[in-house]
Design a protein around this motif. Structure first.
Motif, short mmCIF file in Angstrom:
data_model
loop_
_atom_site.label_atom_id
_atom_site.label_comp_id
_atom_site.label_asym_id
_atom_site.label_seq_id
_atom_site.Cartn_x
_atom_site.Cartn_y
_atom_site.Cartn_z
N LEU A 16 -3.98 3.66 4.41
CA LEU A 16 -4.88 3.74 5.65
C LEU A 16 -4.65 2.40 6.90
O LEU A 16 -5.25 2.18 7.69
CB LEU A 16 -6.55 3.66 5.52
N PRO A 49 -10.50 7.03 10.61
CA PRO A 49 -9.30 6.38 9.72
C PRO A 49 -8.14 7.44 9.89
O PRO A 49 -8.09 8.60 10.31
CB PRO A 49 -9.84 6.71 8.45
N TYR A 60 -8.54 -0.96 10.57
CA TYR A 60 -8.06 -0.40 9.53
C TYR A 60 -8.53 -1.20 8.18
O TYR A 60 -8.90 -0.76 7.09
CB TYR A 60 -6.57 -0.35 9.28
#
Lengths: 78, 467
Positions: B298, B229, B65
């Motif tokens: 995210l 994502p 991430y």
């Protein structure tokens, strides 16, 4: 600060919990949409800047070097 | 001294608006930046993951991430931001705020407290974006004199030397060899090998390190092939009620990061011969704010401009923003293809250590370059010298030699934590001490560099847009 932290963290390394992140089709789709929106924002701003005569970080050089007065936008007059 | 004077400090191969000649060259130049940023970008989430008690699987996700976040932030910087060749990597200034928030709320929100961290990052990102977007950053720029900037930049370079030493400790011979390869290629060859010297030194160092048994291939075999994502992968929507306290908790990191960025903008402006304009500050900080928000959305952490990569610009002379844009795209895919990341992660630390020894030194020299525009009087030498030594020394006082101060500050709520983070961030200490001394001790306008700054400001009237 970094070395101090590494020292503390090495001591805490065994205190872990078994929890992973949440993955669902919905969150993955939303994540992909967010990433695409960011990319669109980036390139949208680039296009908008180009239309305003801002090309790259050295855009103001050309005004200074030519010595010509450029019409100021409303926001820079304030 | 005339502000018209160009003071590009390095030989430039590619200016910010130049594009590399072919895609292969473009990829190699971009990948060079990834190699340099890799160590620190992976280290920050691993440190935070350990502090929050993450298991290895979660830490692996976390690192992915973070790469996606850094990719997005770097792409933004090259297009939405100041359009300078900045690389955004995970910030060490946020380690304390994130671990504090995570540990505080993990019992109530679960997932190592990451949902609270996510909403805090969104709040912190909005704050940083507004600092840039409202042009506040640009308004204070004329008051930050070269006397304040010089010790900040030198501190940025020198305070990271310990990180280079840590990387090198396992195989110093390999670091020396890497340095020798970089020097040889940069100064005894011409053209492509010269400005890709870091890439080739890393490749040769990697091969030699692997042959010497310094590479562990296990993580490469274990890494996944694809990871998309994901919005709020740690369940951020569960913690919106913590938006205000989590945002306040993140702010110390934001402030330290802004100060670091201010120094980086100045350094990169010197290296690329870009006129130091208030617009650069506004855009860089606003763009970084959007990157911090991406970290929250995210599941990553906050990005900041990477000083190591500014050193790489100085070393190679490649200042093209299209190269850093390419690095952003590669970083994003590194997050989505963890196996690729694992191959880079396996690079022996000493190879990276050798490279950053050179780049950190170049950054310090970028700061010293400021002495061209201010006279070296007794007053200036005392201010800059003291700010420099305080910047390097005070973090040691708090962190290493004075555990009682550290404990006292960390137990004093958000205000105490803010002071702690600022006092343990070398560039923040250098910035505040130089500013205080420069404004307290009498000096002429020429001596302080104010005349020079005003001359620069006059030129800005030609610039039509300030954001």
């Amino acid at each position: 600060m970094m070395f101090e932290l590494i020292q503390i963290l090495l001591e805490q390394a065994n205190q872990t919990q078994e929890w992973g992140p949440v993955y669902t089709p919905g969150t993955m789709a939303a994540g992909i949409i967010i990433a695409i929106l960011y990319i669109l924002l980036a390139f949208g701003m680039e296009m908008y800047d180009r239309r305003r005569g801002i090309i790259g970080c050295q855009w103001h050089h050309k005004y200074i070097e030519k010595g010509e007065e450029v019409k100021k936008s409303e926001e820079s007059k304030s | 001294m005339s502000a018209q004077k160009e003071f590009t400090a390095i030989r430039i191969v590619y200016y910010p608006e130049d594009k590399p000649k072919n895609p292969v060259e473009w990829f190699i130049l971009s990948f060079q930046h990834i190699l340099i940023m890799f160590g620190a970008t992976v280290a920050a989430p691993l440190i935070i993951g350990d502090a929050l008690g993450m298991d290895p699987l979660s830490k692996g996700y976390f690192v992915s991430y973070v790469w996606m976040t850094m990719g997005i932030a770097t792409i933004l910087m090259a297009t939405f931001g100041s359009k300078m060749p900045f690389i955004e990597g995970s910030s060490f200034s946020y380690i304390i705020p994130i671990t504090s928030i995570g540990n505080l709320y993990k019992a109530s929100v679960g997932y190592f407290g990451m949902p609270a961290v996510a909403v805090g990052l969104i709040g912190g990102g909005i704050f940083e974006f507004l600092v840039g977007f409202s042009r506040l950053a640009g308004i204070i720029r004329p008051y930050v004199t070269p006397i304040i900037i010089m010790p900040v930049i030198v501190t940025i370079g020198l305070s990271l030397v310990f990180y280079a030493a840590l990387l090198t400790a396992k195989a110093p011979w390999l670091a020396v060899l890497t340095i020798a390869i970089v020097f040889f290629l940069a100064h005894f060859t011409k053209g492509f090998p010269s400005y890709t010297s870091v890439f080739w030194a890393a490749v040769i160092g990697y091969i030699i390190g692997a042959a010497a048994g310094l590479v562990d291939w296990t993580p490469v075999f274990e890494a996944e092939w694809f990871r998309p994502p994901t919005l709020f992968p740690w369940g951020g929507y569960a913690a919106w009620h913590l938006f205000v306290p989590a945002t306040i908790g993140i702010l110390p990191g934001v402030i330290a990061s802004i100060i670091e960025t201010i120094g980086d903008v100045f350094t990169l402006a010197i290296f690329t011969g870009t006129r130091y304009h208030r617009w650069l500050w506004n855009r860089t900080i606003a763009s970084e704010g959007l990157g911090v928000m991406a970290g929250g959305l995210l599941g990553g952490i906050a990005p900041t401009t990477y000083t190591e990569n500014i050193g790489a610009v100085a070393l190679t002379g490649v200042a093209s923003r299209y190269v850093t844009l390419g690095a952003g795209v590669i970083a994003f895919f590194l997050g989505m293809i963890p196996k690729f990341g694992a191959v880079i992660a396996a690079m022996p630390g000493a190879v990276l250590g050798g490279i950053v020894f050179i780049t950190f030194g170049l950054i310090a020299m970028g700061g010293i370059k400021n002495l061209e525009i201010i006279p070296l009087t007794a007053r200036n030498m005392m201010i800059m010298g003291t700010a420099l030594t305080l910047g390097l020394g005070v973090p040691q006082v708090i962190d290493v030699y004075g555990p009682q101060y550290k404990e006292m500050l960390l137990n004093a709520g958000t205000a105490g934590q803010t002071v702690y983070i600022l006092l343990t961030t070398p560039m923040a200490v250098a910035f505040f001490s130089a500013a205080l001394l420069d404004y307290l001790i009498p000096g002429t306008r020429e001596e302080r560099g104010v005349a020079y700054m005003e001359e620069l400001k006059k030129l800005e009237v030609y610039a039509p847009i300030s954001f």
